[in-house]
Design a protein around this motif. Structure first.
Motif, PDB file in Angstrom:
ATOM      1  N   LEU A 156       1.692   3.097  20.478  1.00 29.77           N
ATOM      2  CA  LEU A 156       1.938   3.352  19.067  1.00 29.77           C
ATOM      3  C   LEU A 156       1.259   2.254  18.255  1.00 29.77           C
ATOM      4  O   LEU A 156       1.438   1.061  18.525  1.00 29.77           O
ATOM      5  CB  LEU A 156       3.446   3.336  18.792  1.00 29.77           C
ATOM      6  N   ALA A 157       0.440   2.635  17.286  1.00 34.36           N
ATOM      7  CA  ALA A 157      -0.243   1.654  16.439  1.00 34.36           C
ATOM      8  C   ALA A 157       0.755   0.993  15.497  1.00 34.36           C
ATOM      9  O   ALA A 157       1.534   1.670  14.824  1.00 34.36           O
ATOM     10  CB  ALA A 157      -1.357   2.320  15.638  1.00 34.36           C
ATOM     11  N   THR A 158       0.717  -0.328  15.451  1.00 30.93           N
ATOM     12  CA  THR A 158       1.634  -1.050  14.573  1.00 30.93           C
ATOM     13  C   THR A 158       1.447  -0.630  13.123  1.00 30.93           C
ATOM     14  O   THR A 158       2.415  -0.502  12.363  1.00 30.93           O
ATOM     15  CB  THR A 158       1.433  -2.564  14.723  1.00 30.93           C
ATOM     16  N   GLU A 159       0.210  -0.385  12.712  1.00 27.60           N
ATOM     17  CA  GLU A 159      -0.039   0.031  11.328  1.00 27.60           C
ATOM     18  C   GLU A 159       0.601   1.384  11.024  1.00 27.60           C
ATOM     19  O   GLU A 159       1.148   1.587   9.919  1.00 27.60           O
ATOM     20  CB  GLU A 159      -1.541   0.110  11.063  1.00 27.60           C
ATOM     21  N   ASP A 160       0.533   2.309  11.973  1.00 27.05           N
ATOM     22  CA  ASP A 160       1.143   3.623  11.761  1.00 27.05           C
ATOM     23  C   ASP A 160       2.655   3.487  11.623  1.00 27.05           C
ATOM     24  O   ASP A 160       3.290   4.152  10.791  1.00 27.05           O
ATOM     25  CB  ASP A 160       0.798   4.560  12.918  1.00 27.05           C
ATOM     26  N   LEU A 161       3.230   2.604  12.442  1.00 25.98           N
ATOM     27  CA  LEU A 161       4.671   2.342  12.348  1.00 25.98           C
ATOM     28  C   LEU A 161       5.031   1.734  10.999  1.00 25.98           C
ATOM     29  O   LEU A 161       5.971   2.181  10.331  1.00 25.98           O
ATOM     30  CB  LEU A 161       5.085   1.401  13.488  1.00 25.98           C
ATOM     31  N   VAL A 162       4.277   0.711  10.587  1.00 29.93           N
ATOM     32  CA  VAL A 162       4.588   0.021   9.331  1.00 29.93           C
ATOM     33  C   VAL A 162       4.447   0.961   8.138  1.00 29.93           C
ATOM     34  O   VAL A 162       5.270   0.945   7.206  1.00 29.93           O
ATOM     35  CB  VAL A 162       3.694  -1.227   9.167  1.00 29.93           C
ATOM     36  N   TRP A 163       3.413   1.787   8.146  1.00 32.12           N
ATOM     37  CA  TRP A 163       3.230   2.753   7.053  1.00 32.12           C
ATOM     38  C   TRP A 163       4.462   3.657   6.923  1.00 32.12           C
ATOM     39  O   TRP A 163       4.963   3.895   5.815  1.00 32.12           O
ATOM     40  CB  TRP A 163       1.985   3.589   7.312  1.00 32.12           C
ATOM     41  N   ALA A 164       4.966   4.131   8.046  1.00 29.20           N
ATOM     42  CA  ALA A 164       6.149   4.996   8.023  1.00 29.20           C
ATOM     43  C   ALA A 164       7.379   4.233   7.558  1.00 29.20           C
ATOM     44  O   ALA A 164       8.165   4.739   6.741  1.00 29.20           O
ATOM     45  CB  ALA A 164       6.388   5.590   9.414  1.00 29.20           C
ATOM     46  N   LEU A 165       7.558   3.007   8.048  1.00 22.84           N
ATOM     47  CA  LEU A 165       8.732   2.222   7.655  1.00 22.84           C
ATOM     48  C   LEU A 165       8.722   1.919   6.167  1.00 22.84           C
ATOM     49  O   LEU A 165       9.762   1.975   5.494  1.00 22.84           O
ATOM     50  CB  LEU A 165       8.788   0.921   8.459  1.00 22.84           C
ATOM     51  N   GLU A 166       7.545   1.589   5.639  1.00 27.25           N
ATOM     52  CA  GLU A 166       7.463   1.318   4.200  1.00 27.25           C
ATOM     53  C   GLU A 166       7.871   2.547   3.394  1.00 27.25           C
ATOM     54  O   GLU A 166       8.608   2.455   2.413  1.00 27.25           O
ATOM     55  CB  GLU A 166       6.035   0.897   3.823  1.00 27.25           C
ATOM     56  N   PRO A 173      -8.298   3.464  16.994  1.00 26.12           N
ATOM     57  CA  PRO A 173      -7.757   4.825  16.995  1.00 26.12           C
ATOM     58  C   PRO A 173      -6.660   5.052  15.964  1.00 26.12           C
ATOM     59  O   PRO A 173      -6.262   6.196  15.738  1.00 26.12           O
ATOM     60  CB  PRO A 173      -7.206   4.975  18.426  1.00 26.12           C
ATOM     61  N   SER A 174      -6.173   3.980  15.338  1.00 23.51           N
ATOM     62  CA  SER A 174      -5.100   4.130  14.356  1.00 23.51           C
ATOM     63  C   SER A 174      -5.594   4.843  13.108  1.00 23.51           C
ATOM     64  O   SER A 174      -6.559   4.423  12.473  1.00 23.51           O
ATOM     65  CB  SER A 174      -4.549   2.752  13.966  1.00 23.51           C
ATOM     66  N   ARG A 175      -4.905   5.911  12.740  1.00 25.48           N
ATOM     67  CA  ARG A 175      -5.293   6.649  11.535  1.00 25.48           C
ATOM     68  C   ARG A 175      -5.074   5.804  10.285  1.00 25.48           C
ATOM     69  O   ARG A 175      -5.834   5.903   9.317  1.00 25.48           O
ATOM     70  CB  ARG A 175      -4.476   7.952  11.446  1.00 25.48           C
ATOM     71  N   VAL A 176      -4.046   4.986  10.291  1.00 23.74           N
ATOM     72  CA  VAL A 176      -3.780   4.138   9.110  1.00 23.74           C
ATOM     73  C   VAL A 176      -4.847   3.061   8.981  1.00 23.74           C
ATOM     74  O   VAL A 176      -5.327   2.779   7.870  1.00 23.74           O
ATOM     75  CB  VAL A 176      -2.372   3.526   9.195  1.00 23.74           C
ATOM     76  N   VAL A 177      -5.268   2.475  10.089  1.00 20.08           N
ATOM     77  CA  VAL A 177      -6.356   1.481  10.033  1.00 20.08           C
ATOM     78  C   VAL A 177      -7.609   2.151   9.498  1.00 20.08           C
ATOM     79  O   VAL A 177      -8.311   1.591   8.631  1.00 20.08           O
ATOM     80  CB  VAL A 177      -6.617   0.883  11.435  1.00 20.08           C
ATOM     81  N   GLN A 178      -7.920   3.339   9.958  1.00 24.66           N
ATOM     82  CA  GLN A 178      -9.099   4.043   9.472  1.00 24.66           C
ATOM     83  C   GLN A 178      -9.012   4.311   7.974  1.00 24.66           C
ATOM     84  O   GLN A 178      -9.999   4.160   7.243  1.00 24.66           O
ATOM     85  CB  GLN A 178      -9.251   5.363  10.230  1.00 24.66           C
ATOM     86  N   ALA A 179      -7.811   4.692   7.503  1.00 20.53           N
ATOM     87  CA  ALA A 179      -7.652   5.016   6.092  1.00 20.53           C
ATOM     88  C   ALA A 179      -7.750   3.786   5.206  1.00 20.53           C
ATOM     89  O   ALA A 179      -8.303   3.849   4.099  1.00 20.53           O
ATOM     90  CB  ALA A 179      -6.296   5.711   5.874  1.00 20.53           C
ATOM     91  N   LEU A 180      -7.236   2.668   5.691  1.00 21.24           N
ATOM     92  CA  LEU A 180      -7.192   1.474   4.855  1.00 21.24           C
ATOM     93  C   LEU A 180      -8.480   0.652   4.888  1.00 21.24           C
ATOM     94  O   LEU A 180      -8.748  -0.118   3.965  1.00 21.24           O
ATOM     95  CB  LEU A 180      -6.023   0.571   5.270  1.00 21.24           C
ATOM     96  N   THR A 181      -9.255   0.803   5.945  1.00 23.51           N
ATOM     97  CA  THR A 181     -10.437  -0.048   6.089  1.00 23.51           C
ATOM     98  C   THR A 181     -11.751   0.741   6.157  1.00 23.51           C
ATOM     99  O   THR A 181     -12.806   0.140   6.223  1.00 23.51           O
ATOM    100  CB  THR A 181     -10.326  -0.907   7.370  1.00 23.51           C
ATOM    101  N   GLY A 182     -11.661   2.073   6.150  1.00 28.19           N
ATOM    102  CA  GLY A 182     -12.850   2.883   6.275  1.00 28.19           C
ATOM    103  C   GLY A 182     -13.701   2.893   5.008  1.00 28.19           C
ATOM    104  O   GLY A 182     -13.294   2.478   3.951  1.00 28.19           O
TER     105      GLY A 182
END
Length: 311
Positions: A263-273, A302-311
């Motif tokens: 589980l990507a930490t960024e994906d987890l954090v995005w959901a928790l926020e 592979p993290s979708r949130v990393v891709q969205a935030l840094t792409g």
């Protein structure tokens, strides 16, 4: 326009009262995330990775493992890494210890927190530990006893909790028996691992429900079927408040070929926020860290949130 420019709607309280108010993130990127990399990552890169993760607000960083270098060459530099590690105040750096020899190395390195790695199934115990299901406890007991006597904290991992690639389905009762033995042995917490990523929310509920002390549980999901985040949210709803995750979704298991990233930490954090659950992590800093590490490894995160935030 990027995702952060749009803004993430958040709540001041969790969506439902039975979610925890705060989640502890057990970051495994530097150990579980990198252990399966075929090209050796330089120690300096690993140290910078750990430093960047700490800067992003993560307070539990599993640093390395004292497994024999023959089995996991990527972590053969454990002593060198720990010798060069800048230990930040308020940040815990646990390490994985497979046996008494590993404990000797951990004690010599000045480690204060270790984890042992058990199996819920006979097949994986034999492949991963060269022990039967019962014999694994004979190996762990002197490790835990000595570690506790030395003032170390001991965490217990349990692999193959939701399915085994050789045995198929795993009965929840079998997971409970292994978990209770680890708790009785002295582990302060056990992490329920979905090593090959086959868990579903219903099965997560069944496994967690069998434990009396849910506050001593953590969960560790792999994303083979894209269910890691859904399974994690189910575990939170069941009362679990510690989640293992890996920055950028790095990871796998050298003893389970079908295991994909954590589980990507960024994906987890995005959901928790978005749910109003406290976590203490700077998401933008974390995403930049994972994008940087992806560059070091020569492939996109592979993290979708990393891709969205840094792409």
């Amino acid at each position: 326009m990027g995702a952060r420019e749009v803004g993430l709607p958040t709540r001041s309280v969790p969506l439902e009262s039975f979610y925890p108010q705060r989640v502890t993130i057990w970051e495994v990127g530097a150990r579980d995330g990198l252990q399966n990399e075929k090209s050796i990552v330089p120690v300096a890169t690993k140290l910078e990775f750990l430093g960047r993760l700490a800067d992003a607000g993560l307070t539990t960083l599993e640093a390395t493992s004292f497994v024999h270098p023959k089995w996991v060459p990527q972590l053969a530099d454990a002593e060198e890494l720990l010798a060069g590690l800048e230990r930040r105040p308020g940040v815990d750096y646990p390490v994985l210890v497979p046996n008494e020899r590993g404990l000797d190395r951990a004690l010599a390195a000045g480690v204060g927190h270790i984890a042992i790695f058990a199996s819920a199934t006979e097949s994986f115990a034999k492949r991963n530990l060269n022990r039967t299901l019962d014999e694994q406890f004979e190996m762990f007991e002197p490790v835990v006893t000595r570690a506790l006597a030395e003032g170390l904290r001991v965490r217990g991992y349990i692999s193959m909790c939701f399915g085994d690639q050789w045995e198929g389905d795993v009965e929840p009762e079998q997971v409970h028996r292994v978990g209770e033995r680890l708790l009785d042995m002295g582990c302060w917490q056990i992490s329920l691992g979905d090593t090959i990523g086959v868990a579903t929310p219903g099965l997560v509920e069944d496994v967690i429900a069998g434990f009396d002390e849910i506050d001593r549980l953590a969960v560790h999901f792999h994303d083979t079927y894209g269910q890691a985040l859904a399974n994690t949210l189910t575990a939170l709803r069941c009362g679990v408040s510690t989640v293992d995750s890996s920055a950028g979704g790095l990871g796998g298991c050298p003893y389970a070929e079908s295991a994909t990233g954590n589980l990507a930490t960024e994906d987890l954090v995005w959901a928790l926020e978005g749910m109003g659950i406290e976590h203490g992590v700077d998401l933008d800093a974390l995403a930049r860290t994972s994008a940087w590490m992806a560059e070091q490894l020569g492939r996109p995160s592979p993290s979708r949130v990393v891709q969205a935030l840094t792409g």
